[in-house]
Design a protein around this motif. Structure first.
Motif, PDB file in Angstrom:
ATOM      1  N   LYS A 108       0.734  -1.209   0.040  1.00  0.00           N
ATOM      2  CA  LYS A 108       0.063  -0.012  -0.135  1.00  0.00           C
ATOM      3  C   LYS A 108       0.928   1.273  -0.043  1.00  0.00           C
ATOM      4  CE  LYS A 108      -4.000  -2.124   2.295  1.00  0.00           C
ATOM      5  NZ  LYS A 108      -5.092  -1.970   3.521  1.00  0.00           N
TER       6      LYS A 108
ATOM      7  N   ARG B 183       3.919   1.352  -1.099  1.00  0.00           N
ATOM      8  CA  ARG B 183       4.661   1.390  -2.616  1.00  0.00           C
ATOM      9  C   ARG B 183       3.771   2.137  -3.548  1.00  0.00           C
ATOM     10  NH1 ARG B 183       8.882  -1.245  -5.477  1.00  0.00           N
ATOM     11  NH2 ARG B 183       9.073  -2.632  -3.675  1.00  0.00           N
ATOM     12  N   GLU B 184       2.324   1.765  -3.250  1.00  0.00           N
ATOM     13  CA  GLU B 184       1.524   2.277  -4.246  1.00  0.00           C
ATOM     14  C   GLU B 184       0.824   3.852  -4.317  1.00  0.00           C
ATOM     15  OE1 GLU B 184      -1.988  -0.264  -3.533  1.00  0.00           O
ATOM     16  OE2 GLU B 184      -1.293  -1.764  -4.617  1.00  0.00           O
TER      17      GLU B 184
ATOM     18  N   THR C  62       6.759   4.984 -10.086  1.00  0.00           N
ATOM     19  CA  THR C  62       7.764   3.881 -10.491  1.00  0.00           C
ATOM     20  C   THR C  62       9.199   4.431 -10.061  1.00  0.00           C
ATOM     21  OG1 THR C  62       6.502   3.039 -12.006  1.00  0.00           O
ATOM     22  CG2 THR C  62       8.769   2.374 -12.149  1.00  0.00           C
TER      23      THR C  62
END
Length: 212
Positions: A117, A119-120, A124
Motif C-alpha cells: 500500500k 509502494r502504491e 515508479t
C-alpha cells in the motif's frame, strides 16, 4: 467513531517536485528499510544517511522508535495499530519525497500488504524496498533493547517474530544481509545501488536528473 474530513479540495502548488530536483541536483525517493527488530535497520539507516551527506544528497531518516515518540505515540502494536503506523509513515514519506528529499524509512513493517500500500503511493522508481536479512536467532542474541526477552516472558504482546508474524519481502529492490556482512559492506551495497540506478554518481556527488 472516526470523523472524516469533508468538503476538501486539493490545492495545487506552483513549485513542483521536478523543480526541487533541479535545485537539489538529485532525484528524490524513499529507501524503505524493513526487517526484524535487532536486524540493524536503524544502524543501516543512519550510516547510509551519513554517506549521502558526504555526497551532498538531501536526505532524512524516519525511524520507527523516534516516530512513536511523537506522530504515532497514540498507537500500540496490535495488527490494526501497526497498519495505521505504516500508513501514516507512508504518507509522511510521500510528502518528504515531494519536497525533494531522499527519505530513509526504517520500520519493521512486518506485513506485505501494508508495504505494498505504501509502494502504491509512489511513482515508479521512487520506492526502494530494502530487506535487512538477519535470522531470528541472531536478532535475539543481539537484542539491543531487551525486547525479545520481554516478549518471551509475555511482558510484551504482539511482538514481531515471537507472537506476531513477519512476512519477508518477495521481490525487494535490495537484500542486505547484516548477519553475514559488516555494516560498512551493507552501506556500500545501498550506496552502490543508488549509484548504479542514477540517484548519485560514481564520484560521490549528487547527479542532476534529466527531467525531460
Amino acid at each position: 467513531m472516526s470523523i472524516k474530513a469533508a468538503n476538501i479540495v486539493w490545492h495545487k502548488y506552483k513549485v513542483k517536485k521536478e523543480d526541487r530536483y533541479r535545485i537539489n541536483g538529485h532525484k528524490s525517493c524513499v529507501l524503505w528499510i524493513t526487517g526484524l527488530s535487532g536486524s540493524g535497520k536503524s544502524t543501516l539507516a543512519v550510516e547510509v544517511e551519513k554517506e549521502l551527506y558526504k555526497c551532498k544528497v538531501h536526505s532524512y531518516v524516519l525511524d520507527g522508535d523516534n516516530i512513536r515518540h511523537g506522530l504515532n505515540k497514540d498507537l500500540g502494536f496490535s495488527a490494526e495499530d501497526r497498519q495505521e503506523n505504516i500508513r501514516r509513515i507512508g504518507e509522511v514519506s510521500k510528502l518528504l519525497v515531494d519536497a525533494g528529499l531522499l527519505v530513509i524509512s526504517a520500520f519493521i513493517s512486518p506485513f506485505r500488504e501494508d508495504r505494498l500500500k505504501v509502494r502504491e503511493l509512489f511513482k515508479t522508481g521512487e520506492f526502494i524496498e530494502i530487506y535487512v536479512k538477519c535470522g531470528l536467532e541472531v536478532c535475539e542474541k543481539r537484542d539491543p533493547k531487551g525486547l525479545y526477552e520481554k516478549a518471551r516472558q509475555g511482558i510484551i504482546k504482539d511482538f514481531t517474530g515471537i507472537s506476531s508474524p513477519y512476512e519477508v519481502p518477495i521481490t525487494p529492490e535490495l537484500v542486505v544481509d547484516t548477519e553475514e556482512l559488516k555494516i560498512e559492506e551493507c552501506v556500500d551495497q545501498v550506496i552502490n545501488y543508488l549509484m548504479n540506478n542514477g540517484y548519485i554518481n560514481s564520484k560521490g556527488q549528487s547527479t542532476v536528473i534529466n527531467i525531460g
